[in-house]
Design an enzyme around this catalytic site. Structure first.
Site, PDB file in Angstrom:
ATOM      1  N   THR A  13     -80.468 -53.887  13.330  1.00 40.17           N
ATOM      2  CA  THR A  13     -80.780 -53.893  11.909  1.00 40.17           C
ATOM      3  C   THR A  13     -82.103 -54.605  11.627  1.00 40.17           C
ATOM      4  OG1 THR A  13     -78.445 -53.819  11.366  1.00 40.17           O
ATOM      5  CG2 THR A  13     -79.908 -54.676   9.667  1.00 40.17           C
ATOM      6  N   GLY A  48     -76.586 -62.093  15.288  1.00 39.36           N
ATOM      7  CA  GLY A  48     -75.939 -63.380  15.501  1.00 39.36           C
ATOM      8  C   GLY A  48     -76.452 -64.038  16.766  1.00 39.36           C
ATOM      9  N   GLU A  58     -71.447 -52.812  10.905  1.00 35.78           N
ATOM     10  CA  GLU A  58     -70.966 -51.698  11.734  1.00 35.78           C
ATOM     11  C   GLU A  58     -70.578 -50.498  10.873  1.00 35.78           C
ATOM     12  OE1 GLU A  58     -70.871 -51.362  15.045  1.00 35.78           O
ATOM     13  OE2 GLU A  58     -71.794 -53.327  15.307  1.00 35.78           O
TER      14      GLU A  58
END
Lengths: 672, 672
Positions: B156, B195, B439
């Site tokens: 992303t 993350g 997702e």
């Protein structure tokens, strides 16, 4: 921020503004309740926000809860000064009327979360004004207004919130010393939740069970000193502290409070409505119950208005962001569309705008109607109070619930970036979500309204006259409402289905009572449907008020403003009709064909609203300082602001975090 | 905590446990998928949690985001050690299969939020396994598994999430040096969200547009070193940092990443499915598209299972608390009832339990069915992949959305105290709420499913054979489904209404195309209804799977366990039938009388479930360390735990906060 200040407006937003076809400022005046209100609001905002005093050198999100609190105290003192010195000169500003909202709103901008003084001005002062004798008031009010003392209001206990009669804190009168002895007999009797109680307040209004001459007279309010005025130390017999982190309100030092046979003078009981004489004789002065309704209605109307305000912030953010975000390529030969062009996005967002309007106009309407009732009350006529109590209960419940739900919908409409605290939306949700529970939980309030509706239904059945907002209940005794897709027709349908639902509940309860249940049991087993009936009633009331207020307020508007406001109020009706198809099929003559047409009309209306969407949210006139949003700022520079905000993170002030040396490196090297 | 450990169980909870009429452990085994799974799960939990290594001396809620991160790194290293050394010896434990869930769940308990290593084990390692050639794998996998390097996965960007083809990061092959040049041409091309990227990871899988010989070949994954392995300094050409606070995941150092003509060796492109030869020739190896479906389906099934798990936590907390909370006095001569006795409370809570079961059983069913498809795929048959892709898309969307909504409902059911972070519920909401977006966003996924449904509908129309989960679409071509209130009948009705909705959409689109819209436009203008049709399909699939799995799993159960599971699965059907009355009236023969009966049956079922409610949630077997909840602990000492937690606040470590001296006192004294 220096980079950003020089930036031009995102061209997509500039384009949206260029194509808006109505006078935005005219709509702003309508929403503010007149141009003079807009002018005053802007003055207040200028005074509070232009100085930059509300800006944090270090972003609050990166602080620990303790640091956040300390920062909020700092700003509270600045803000209190503004209220006392700068706002005081503005004409037409009521500190505790509906316009006090403007101050509350500006305070929101100032604090991002809330001030630890929130309950001082919001509950301590108003309760002194409402519950003290004039002697008491002349002692307490000047000290409180000058902030020589800081107070809060402690009613809820660990063990009891909803059920006030169940409060356990006792205030036992001792005629020997002419004192009340406050005591917390159990852990569950500890006061819990009061804002500002943890560290800030030195006084507190405490609601306790009054005992005198061995008899309990129910809950009464007392003014209790909890900290030394000079040292700020908690006084002997007082246990006070902060309750810990919450979803929101983390700058408000919500506190707990316990008493160990703590003595206060007799005249610290607030004696306007009831008194304890020196010898311990209890004297009831006024009709306690009905008069406190007044404050309750006021507080609830405020919460409706706050729900509208916070929802307006969320949809301003989401609509602006949807105008600058471009994604996907449905047509291979064209660029990526603004996501605001997608029907599903319009479906998510335009109802949030319409609802912000609906709630704002309903709360003004309710307050205007209630003000008339207050005047009658002063003349001794309290007949209309039950209706307004029922109305404010359901409006508070439904508006806070709808607003919370729709704020989340705005966040979802912003995709992943809505999840960033800096989007501003999570704060709004956390705030409004709390108002759904406090001052009367959603379900409890709707059941209170339901009780009123059932009584009104029985009056309708007995052909007795009905008060205006429930006069539609007579529809329960006529044939099915013929479907009519005009706005007026849809409002009537909503009334028909509310009437139908109340009727079903009553019939159900009677059946259950015939089969042997007591009235209490029959009520209890019907509560799921009673909640639904009360929600339907409230939806009918909001729809009606929104529609008629829109007509009233646009009677002299320019044509395009009128069109825009009508489109939104019609959207609200279509949206809720489509959400309630099942009920409409049961209680009106709507057909399958009507439903298909309604769905099409709804989808066409979304497309009509689309070109003005940015203009419409900008009519809320929310400054960047009020939005606190990287995604929704006026310049539409969402990506630049996200990055700018990230760079302010203390995590980014050093290229390597100390945990690398302490933990990561040893682990990684051990495995070589 | 010492005081609390000695406390007896709250007598209300003890009473609930005493009256539970079924074997709780038997239900636990069923939910775990067999006794051996329960045994293994408990072993893992014991190893991870009994040592106390997950306990924080200082409660995390009081830390700043930076401190939270550092604390999480500390615990991540301990946990990584457990995974490598202690869990490895357990038999039957797949690190990356459906059972890896157990490790994930235990990690949740360990971290309260999430580990900064989440994407190392959850995405970096699996992508190496899925996208590397065997040569590449033999180099990268051992290093990653031994945690000599820590990786994450960056796809992303600030400007693109949903629309992967729109990613802007480029990887341009330079045959001169046999390197790829990674570059971020715009701010919006910066990677955002990964993350562990901010401070933790030194490697990163980067998805970028591959250019070679002047041609773009679309997005491909590359393994990119971002920090020095020895110093941990970001490498020249790399800009990396942390993105700032979010609603949840605040211990995961989600990061941003930009490249300034940053070079990596040619063989750091992950070459299993496509290669760039030394001279820059692009070679496509495998059927790229379909194979990546497999991982997507797996990840989505995991998210369904996580949604179920977190919902199970929320309802355990809310049901236990509702058993010990007593409020109001509907009958003057009786005490205050447990709030779990109120019908409205049962209405809020029991659907949350049923949904936790429904989602857990649906995810296992889906995984089992999909495993069979995976076997076929290895033999070259990918026919069933589209069906499973569509299924996993809508199941992920609906389950995360339902779970988030119902977790909030659990919080509301806890009244004001649910708003405390220490209730544990806000964390659960923030976590699951994120999975609703990442997702694959809710709306986007349902539209993907809708596309599959429209195709299937056209096949049904052409009388072609249909795959099992959509074979019901033929109902769209028959008469109205006769209403039948048995569970099987309700499932059929849900299928009939899903078929009806798909049919309405198709007819609508055709009409719009006849009136001149292109196919793309007709699709776009129908998306609101297509989303609704896909949701209806998913609801029918879950209902069917839940009902049939319940039957299968209780075939040999003791009678009372069977009854309890059937009650819950029937409750799910009744609840959703009542929520979809409008659709049922349109697409089945249900009558007004049927609806009244259904409502009554639903209310009676709530009462039947009530006596076992605590037993049922305790069958989820969630240890206190997993719940992190003052309201929902095993001993039911909610008020004691709330107070105990409050006393741990740093705000309560000193009787007077420093802000009193700095700000409050000067203000208060100035006004004397």
């Amino acid at each position: 921020m220096s980079q950003l200040e020089k930036m031009e407006v995102n061209p997509d937003l500039a384009m949206e503004r260029a194509k808006c076809n109505f006078n935005i400022m005219e709509l702003t005046h309508i929403l503010d309740g007149g141009e003079e209100n807009t002018v005053r609001r802007k003055k207040i905002e200028d005074i509070a926000l232009n100085s930059g005093a509300s800006k944090d050198a270090f972003p609050e999100e990166h602080m620990s809860p303790k640091e956040k609190y300390e920062n909020a105290v700092r700003k509270s003192c600045i803000f209190a000064d503004l209220v006392k010195n700068d706002f005081a000169h503005l004409t037409g500003l009521e500190t505790f009327g509906i316009n006090s909202n403007v101050i509350r709103r500006t305070a929101d901008a100032f604090f991002k979360e809330v001030s630890p003084f929130l309950l001082h001005m919001g509950m301590f002062v108003p309760t002194i004004m409402g519950q003290c004798t004039s002697d008491q008031m002349s002692y307490w009010l000047p000290r409180a207004m000058a902030m020589q003392i800081i107070g809060t209001y402690a009613q809820t206990e660990l063990g009891h919130g909803t059920f006030i009669r169940g409060l356990e804190t006792t205030a036992t009168y001792d005629p020997e010393t002419e004192e009340f002895v406050l005591h917390s007999p159990t852990l569950s009797s500890y006061k819990w939740w009061a804002g500002g109680l943890g560290n800030t307040a030195n006084y507190c209004i405490v609601v306790a069970q009054l005992y005198t001459k061995g008899e309990c007279h129910g809950t009464h309010p007392f003014i209790v000193q909890i900290r030394d005025e000079d040292t700020h130390m908690p006084l002997p017999g007082i246990t006070v502290g902060e309750i810990g982190p919450k979803m929101g309100f983390n700058t408000a030092d919500n506190g707990f409070l316990g008493f160990d046979h703590y003595r206060i003078p007799r005249d610290h009981m607030m004696m306007k409505n009831a008194q304890v004489l020196k010898d311990g004789t209890y004297v009831k002065v006024a009709r306690h119950g009905k008069l406190t309704y007044g404050t309750m209605v006021f507080v609830r109307v405020m919460l409706v208005s706050e729900a509208a305000f916070n929802l307006a912030k969320a949809c301003t953010i989401a609509v602006r962001y949807s105008a600058i975000r471009r994604q996907s390529k449905p047509k291979p030969d064209e660029g990526e569309p603004q996501i605001l062009d997608y029907a599903t996005q319009q479906h998510k967002l335009f109802i949030t705008i319409a609802t912000a309007h609906a709630l704002q106009l309903s709360s003004s309407w309710l307050w205007r109607s209630f003000s008339a009732v207050l005047t009658e009350m002063k003349e001794g006529n309290t007949d209309k109070l039950p209706e307004f109590h029922a109305l404010s209960s359901c409006l508070k419940a439904v508006s806070t619930s709808d607003a919370a739900y729709l704020i989340e919908q705005c966040r979802h409409a912003c995709g992943g970036h809505g999840y960033m605290i800096s989007s501003g939306i999570p704060h709004l949700y956390n705030f409004v979500s709390a108002t759904r529970t406090y001052e009367g939980d959603y379900t409890v309030l709707l059941l209170q309204t339901a009780r009123f509706l059932v009584k009104a239904y029985e009056q309708a059945e007995a052909k007795q006259p009905l008060t205006p907002t429930v006069s539609y209940l007579k529809l329960a005794f006529t044939r099915k409402e013929p479907w009519d897709s005009s706005p007026a027709g849809i409002v009537r349908s909503f009334q028909a289905l509310a009437a139908g639902k109340v009727s079903t509940c009553v019939k159900n309860m009677r059946k259950r009572m015939r089969s042997g249940l007591s009235e209490v049991e029959a009520w209890e087993t019907s509560t799921i449907q009673l909640v639904s009936a009360a929600e339907a009633h409230c939806r009918a009331v909001i729809s009606d008020a929104y529609k008629s207020e829109t007509e009233r307020l646009t009677a002299n508007s320019s044509p395009n403003v009128k069109i825009v406001m009508e489109q939104l109020s019609t959207l609200y009706l279509y949206y809720w009709a489509l959400e309630r198809i099942g009920d409409l099929l049961l209680y009106t003559s709507i057909s399958e064909k009507d439903i298909v047409e309604l769905q099409t009309a709804y989808e066409e209306l979304l497309q009509k609203i689309r070109p003005n969407a940015v203009g419409i949210v900008e009519a809320f006139d929310l400054r960047d300082e009020l939005l606190h949003s990287t995604l929704g700022s006026y310049d539409g520079r969402a990506y630049e602001r996200l990055m700018d905000e990230a760079l302010r993170s203390p995590m980014n002030k050093e290229p390597i975090n100390q945990s690398y040396y302490k933990y990561l490196r040893p682990m990684m090297k051990a495995n070589l």
